[in-house]
Design an enzyme around this catalytic site. Structure first.
Site, PDB file in Angstrom:
ATOM      1  CB  VAL A 243      -0.932  -0.003   1.234  1.00 57.47           C
ATOM      2  CG1 VAL A 243      -1.730   1.283   1.324  1.00 57.47           C
ATOM      3  CG2 VAL A 243      -1.866  -1.209   1.192  1.00 57.47           C
ATOM      4  CB  SER A 244       1.137   4.197   0.551  1.00 61.37           C
ATOM      5  OG  SER A 244       1.576   5.529   0.510  1.00 61.37           O
ATOM      6  CG  ASN A 245       6.179   5.541   0.086  1.00 63.10           C
ATOM      7  OD1 ASN A 245       5.775   6.135  -0.912  1.00 63.10           O
ATOM      8  ND2 ASN A 245       6.782   6.162   1.086  1.00 63.10           N
ATOM      9  N   GLY A 247       3.133  -0.183  -2.111  1.00 64.99           N
ATOM     10  CA  GLY A 247       2.582  -0.556  -3.395  1.00 64.99           C
ATOM     11  C   GLY A 247       3.506  -0.185  -4.536  1.00 64.99           C
ATOM     12  CB  ALA A 268      -3.721  -0.788  -2.280  1.00 62.07           C
TER      13      ALA A 268
END
Length: 629
Positions: A243-245, A247, A268
């Site tokens: 997720v985020s970094n 992802g 994500a």
């Protein structure tokens, strides 16, 4: 391998997934009395990255259920190090007793943000461990690698503070003459690994994840003892997910994978951008999206200046947490006036300047869908944290040469003087911190001005620093070119993506705009990608970046959770890899405000990834990505 702890057996009382907290424990506002560092860290990761409430549907309308949350098994902890790098990073391999040896799967989950190795335990681990998969976590060479310089205290992979220079730690700066000179000026300064390692960690994120996967397979081999034993490892399906970094790391690791380690990716709200859209255009409905594909640092440099002004707007006042903006209104008004005097905003009143700030933010890709997050972004001080950390990281600047003379220290809050950490803060810092300030008592300071100015996030010194970051983002100075080179080293290359990949993103993301990340990457990939393997993009209407906010009043009415769809995507990817099931086409996932009694989210409110999305299908034809409005 720099360090490997003896494998540790975890039972229900201190299980792999919740550290013994269970569903009831992660739902409590605070860890239990007397909780250790591990429980504090797990509690933080669940509550800062998920809406764990019953009203939000966790363990009620989407998996895992309450009984599955306690996962006994074996834990393997190690420090790994990339060739040529000075500092190691943490990896944690978790093998549940429920590991499915008949259909073996390893989920490799890098932490989001700058978090420690346990950062993805809730948002990815809650699916992996309850679905019979092994899980390998990594801090991707950021983590809570703090070094309290005056006391020379660092933190080990077990989150414990270490003053012994020979002990294994995540990050400790050598005490050079330059550092000793720096400490005479700032005896309470704290170095953070993401900002001060001088190694641009983000450029290494793909290789750190690949190394963590190798460690995860090594740990599986060491634990082999199921019905098929070690022979099952030949068939392990490896899903890189984050997720985020995290992802963005998963996507870039798949691009960099030359060993065939990764079989599929689920990313994500990924912080990932192509260097060039290769002429592709993006349309949301009938509206063209200009200037897509900007970096997080570039956006942050602009938003750092504009967001305090926009916080004075009626849209911000009406947003959830808008009632908290009043206390800062006089300083925000002065910030707005400074922007006008610098020629960076139009208008001669707070209202007119705030409206112009919103217009400029929309042009940056942060449109009306992100307005419900305006007040929250201000309260969390996201943009100062990003600019301060990432500028130093991309330029690999030593701590005594930090851009805008930014530095970090413990403090009693914004505007309070720097001070030494208390013994309690030292003891639990690695468990409570998110890896960058402001976090767990650590604050941002601007130069050597008096404390009430140096520590004021909206004072003269902070404004001067914001101007410096803006010039470093779009200027041509030596330092700006140095940062640009660091950014270029972190650029994704979609044509190298050769495994099935699912991207998910919330349309209302107020940190990583879909226009600069997932939409841009998907458009570039479909333009130039050479692999026939499927790539899908699922955009969640009303989805936003900070799911923890859904536990606060007002947010569920304007925002939707992304985690249920991340779990759904992980199930789809596993079925595709192991059973050859087709992946649904790219689409917009429609969501609604909670419709149940008392504001309970119901399954029909969440929407779903559909095999036939009809008018909600996202298409790429003739060099144009068309996303239904």
């Amino acid at each position: 391998m720099v360090f490997e702890a003896t494998p540790k057996r975890r039972e229900s009382a201190d299980d792999l997934l919740t550290a013994g907290l269970g569903l009831e424990g992660v739902r409590r506002p605070a860890p239990p009395e007397g909780a250790g560092r591990r429980q504090i860290a797990f509690h933080k990761e669940f509550r800062e990255l998920l809406d764990v409430t019953d009203a939000g549907g966790f363990a009620r309308i989407y998996k895992p259920n309450a009984d599955a949350l306690r996962q006994p098994g074996t834990e393997h902890l190690a420090l790994l190090q990339l060739p040529g790098r000075r500092f190691p990073f943490a990896a944690l391999a978790l093998i549940p007793d429920t590991f499915d040896w008949e259909a073996p799967c390893l989920v490799a989950a890098p932490a989001s943000g700058s978090r420690g190795a346990t950062g993805a335990i809730g948002d990815i681990g809650a699916w992996a461990l309850t679905e019979g998969c092994a899980l390998v976590l990594t801090d991707k060479s950021c983590g809570v690698g703090a070094n309290l310089l005056g006391e020379d205290i660092s933190f080990g992979p077990d989150l414990a503070p270490q003053s012994d220079s020979a002990a294994p730690t995540l990050f400790r700066l050598p005490h050079t003459s330059a550092l000793r000179k720096y400490l005479k000026r700032r005896p309470h300064a704290v170095a953070m690994k993401h900002a001060h390692s001088e190694e641009n960690p983000e450029a290494d994120w793909p290789e750190t994840l690949l190394a963590a996967i190798r460690f995860g397979l090594y740990a599986l081999n060491a634990s082999a003892g199921g019905p098929r034993g070690a022979a099952a490892l030949e068939d392990v399906a490896v899903i890189a997910a984050g997720v985020s970094n995290g992802g963005g790391t998963a996507v870039r690791a798949a691009e960099a994978d030359r060993e065939g380690l990764i079989d599929g990716v689920v990313a994500a709200e990924p912080n990932v951008r192509p260097g060039d859209l290769r002429g592709a255009r993006i349309m949301e409905g009938d509206r063209p999206i200009p200037n897509a594909g900007r970096s997080l640092f570039s956006c942050a440099a602009d938003m750092n200046l504009l967001a305090p002004c926009a916080a004075l707007s009626s849209a911000a006042q009406a947003a959830p947490l808008g009632d908290l903006l009043g206390v800062d209104a006089p300083r925000l008004s002065e910030w707005s006036a400074r922007l006008a005097r610098a020629g960076l905003i139009d208008g001669d009143t707070d209202d007119s300047r705030a409206e112009d700030a919103l217009r400029r933010m929309t042009a940056l890709g942060f449109g009306e869908a992100t307005r419900p997050l305006l007040a929250a972004m201000h309260v969390m001080r996201i943009w100062p944290a990003v600019t301060a950390t990432y500028a130093s990281a991309y330029g690999a600047f030593p701590i005594d040469e930090a851009p805008a003379d930014i530095w970090f220290a413990f403090s009693d809050g914004p505007g309070a003087p720097p001070r030494a950490a208390t013994s309690e803060e030292v003891g639990t810092f690695a468990a409570r911190s998110g890896g960058i300030p402001p976090s767990a008592g650590l604050e941002i300071f601007y130069g050597d001005a008096p404390a009430e100015t140096a520590g004021d996030p909206f004072g003269d010194a902070a404004f001067a620093a914001a101007l410096v970051f803006k010039s470093l983002s779009d200027g041509d100075s030596r330092d700006a070119r140095r940062i640009a080179a660091g950014l270029n080293a972190c650029t994704a290359d979609p044509k190298r993506l050769g495994v099935p990949t699912l991207l998910l993103h919330g349309r209302s993301d107020s940190l990583l705009s879909v226009n600069h990340t997932s939409r841009a990457y998907y458009a570039a990939a479909e333009t130039e990608r050479r692999s026939p393997t499927p790539l899908r993009y699922y955009e969640v209407e009303r989805g936003q970046h900070f799911e923890t906010l859904l536990m606060l009043p007002g947010f569920p009415q304007s925002s939707a959770p992304l985690t249920p769809h991340t779990f759904e995507a992980l199930s789809l990817m596993r079925a595709h890899i192991q059973r050859g099931e087709a992946l649904p086409p790219s689409q917009v996932i429609r969501t609604k405000a909670p419709s149940g009694d008392g504001g309970m989210l119901m399954s029909e409110d969440m929407g779903e990834i559909r095999a036939a999305p009809l008018d909600d299908e996202i298409n790429f034809n003739g060099g144009v990505l068309r996303v239904p409005a």
